[in-house]
Design a protein around this motif. Structure first.
Motif, short mmCIF file in Angstrom:
data_model
loop_
_atom_site.label_atom_id
_atom_site.label_comp_id
_atom_site.label_asym_id
_atom_site.label_seq_id
_atom_site.Cartn_x
_atom_site.Cartn_y
_atom_site.Cartn_z
N HIS A 151 0.85 -1.20 0.00
CA HIS A 151 0.00 0.00 0.00
C HIS A 151 0.88 1.25 0.00
N LEU A 152 0.54 2.18 -0.83
CA LEU A 152 1.21 3.48 -0.89
C LEU A 152 0.17 4.58 -0.79
N ALA A 153 0.43 5.58 0.06
CA ALA A 153 -0.44 6.75 0.18
C ALA A 153 0.43 7.99 0.12
N GLY A 154 0.06 8.91 -0.73
CA GLY A 154 0.82 10.14 -0.86
C GLY A 154 0.02 11.22 -1.54
N GLU A 155 0.70 12.27 -1.92
CA GLU A 155 0.07 13.38 -2.63
C GLU A 155 0.98 13.83 -3.77
N ILE A 156 0.38 14.09 -4.92
CA ILE A 156 1.12 14.45 -6.12
C ILE A 156 0.93 15.94 -6.41
N GLU A 157 2.04 16.60 -6.72
CA GLU A 157 1.98 18.01 -7.11
C GLU A 157 2.81 18.20 -8.38
N ILE A 158 2.20 18.75 -9.41
CA ILE A 158 2.90 19.09 -10.65
C ILE A 158 2.80 20.59 -10.85
N GLN A 159 3.95 21.27 -10.75
CA GLN A 159 4.01 22.72 -10.95
C GLN A 159 4.41 22.98 -12.40
N PRO A 160 3.51 23.51 -13.21
CA PRO A 160 3.78 23.66 -14.64
C PRO A 160 5.01 24.54 -14.94
N GLY A 161 5.67 24.22 -16.06
CA GLY A 161 6.80 25.01 -16.53
C GLY A 161 6.42 25.92 -17.66
N PHE A 162 7.41 26.64 -18.18
CA PHE A 162 7.18 27.57 -19.29
C PHE A 162 5.97 28.47 -19.03
N LYS A 204 0.91 24.80 -8.83
CA LYS A 204 1.64 24.89 -7.57
C LYS A 204 0.66 24.99 -6.40
N GLY A 205 0.85 24.14 -5.41
CA GLY A 205 -0.02 24.14 -4.24
C GLY A 205 -1.17 23.16 -4.33
N ASN A 206 -1.44 22.60 -5.52
CA ASN A 206 -2.48 21.60 -5.67
C ASN A 206 -1.91 20.22 -5.33
N LEU A 207 -2.16 19.76 -4.12
CA LEU A 207 -1.68 18.45 -3.69
C LEU A 207 -2.82 17.45 -3.88
N LEU A 208 -2.64 16.51 -4.79
CA LEU A 208 -3.69 15.57 -5.14
C LEU A 208 -3.47 14.25 -4.40
N PRO A 209 -4.36 13.90 -3.45
CA PRO A 209 -4.24 12.63 -2.74
C PRO A 209 -4.26 11.45 -3.71
N PHE A 210 -3.33 10.50 -3.50
CA PHE A 210 -3.16 9.39 -4.42
C PHE A 210 -2.80 8.14 -3.64
N THR A 211 -3.39 7.01 -4.00
CA THR A 211 -3.06 5.74 -3.36
C THR A 211 -2.91 4.64 -4.40
N ILE A 212 -2.06 3.67 -4.08
CA ILE A 212 -1.99 2.41 -4.81
C ILE A 212 -2.07 1.29 -3.77
N SER A 213 -2.95 0.33 -4.01
CA SER A 213 -3.06 -0.84 -3.14
C SER A 213 -2.94 -2.09 -4.00
N TYR A 214 -2.24 -3.07 -3.46
CA TYR A 214 -2.05 -4.34 -4.18
C TYR A 214 -2.34 -5.48 -3.22
N ASP A 215 -3.17 -6.41 -3.66
CA ASP A 215 -3.55 -7.57 -2.85
C ASP A 215 -2.66 -8.74 -3.24
N GLY A 216 -1.81 -9.19 -2.33
CA GLY A 216 -0.88 -10.26 -2.63
C GLY A 216 -1.56 -11.60 -2.89
N ALA A 217 -2.77 -11.79 -2.39
CA ALA A 217 -3.49 -13.05 -2.59
C ALA A 217 -4.16 -13.10 -3.96
N THR A 218 -4.82 -12.01 -4.35
CA THR A 218 -5.56 -12.00 -5.62
C THR A 218 -4.76 -11.41 -6.77
#
Length: 320
Positions: A103-114, A223-237
């Motif tokens: 399981h991973l839980a975090g937040e993604i932020e992409i600050q545009p360039g140019f 900038k400042g937009n933190l998008l909650p993001f998760t990945i979950s993986y079930d080892g059995a299925t």
């Protein structure tokens, strides 16, 4: 004070031995050795990662750097207006056991360039067999192109209408979007002379009954937009799920069965990568938590045979 010398190894069983103390008398001990691979339900093999111990398990390469105080991985900096190639990756320094859950839980932020008009090539969360330090092909490959057996989740922010060998098949919908992917042998794509890995395996989006690419909005990234993001993986299925929530409350989620990809590759590593050139941006990942089980973990318990109590020398040992 009694002093012990540990004897350990992979497997299941008990070892008995005697320890001579300072008083000249011996005391018998039993060493319980439990293999993580033999006991899939053993929670003691789960490793919990947060911002404070992230650097113990993950390493950075290329243009990536880690700010431990804030728990932020800067995958690539914004080098606009120069438009020079940038690529960065953070990767698990060992292999995880794909027969156990992740399981991973975090937040993604992409600050545009140019001046706010470009958004990098995107960000990839790739599960990969083989060498954890291997860097995949850049550009449309986003650091995973060319690696046989790789799969995972991609947030694509630069539209590529033409597929490139060893990098990526053409984008199925206009970017930005989020999707599962897997690398497929695709020898008929356009040739690229600057590939790191000379391979026909290219990133291909998964579009089937289970899951399909889902369109995002460029306005989601600033900038400042933190998008909650998760990945979950079930080892059995062997099912993997992702979720992404935008600042205005739109929720994206998907699930896919990766049994075929995991078969024969029960030990895999995780690499998170990004890149850009004509499309520049600053790409950040805020690490909240990661839980995984390492391959070849052994839990060692020292038990006083007379009292049955566990001694403080107990430890967890990592392999691979």
């Amino acid at each position: 004070m009694n002093k012990a010398v540990a004897i350990f190894g992979l497997g299941v069983g008990l070892l008995s031995f005697s320890v001579w103390g300072d008083n000249g008398h011996s005391q018998d001990f039993e060493l319980g050795v439990v293999s993580a691979q033999a006991d899939a339900a053993n929670s003691g093999t789960t490793i919990a990662i947060n911002k404070d111990n992230f650097s113990t398990y993950f390493q950075e390469s290329g243009d990536a750097s880690y700010d431990q105080q804030n728990g932020v991985v800067n995958l690539i900096p914004d080098k606009s207006p120069n438009g020079v190639p940038v690529a960065g990756m953070t990767y698990l320094s060992g292999n995880m056991d794909m027969n156990k859950s992740f399981h991973l839980a975090g937040e993604i932020e992409i600050q545009p360039g140019f001046s706010g008009s470009t958004y990098s090539d995107g960000i990839v969360f790739a599960f990969r067999p083989g060498d954890p330090t291997q860097v995949g092909n850049p550009g449309a490959g986003i650091g995973v192109g060319g690696i046989k057996g790789a799969f995972g989740v991609v947030i694509d922010t630069y539209y590529n209408g033409v597929g490139e060998i060893g990098r990526s098949q053409s984008d199925p919908i206009v970017s930005p979007y989020i999707s599962f992917f897997k690398n497929l042998s695709s020898p008929g794509l356009s040739s690229v002379s600057s590939n790191i890995i000379h391979s026909s395996y290219a990133k291909a989006m998964i579009d089937d009954r289970e899951s399909h690419p889902q369109g995002l909005r460029y306005g989601d990234f600033k900038k400042g937009n933190l998008l909650p993001f998760t990945i979950s993986y079930d080892g059995a299925t062997k099912q993997m799920s992702y979720s992404l929530t935008t600042v205005d409350g739109r929720h994206y989620q998907g699930t896919h069965d990766f049994s075929q990809e995991v078969s024969g590759n029960t030990g895999m590593n995780l690499a998170i990568s990004s890149g850009g050139e004509a499309s520049q941006a600053r790409v950040n990942l805020l690490v909240n938590s990661i839980q995984f089980s390492a391959m070849g973990v052994v839990n060692v318990d020292y038990i006083d045979e007379q009292t049955g109590t566990k001694l403080p020398e107990s430890s967890t040992l990592k392999g691979d």
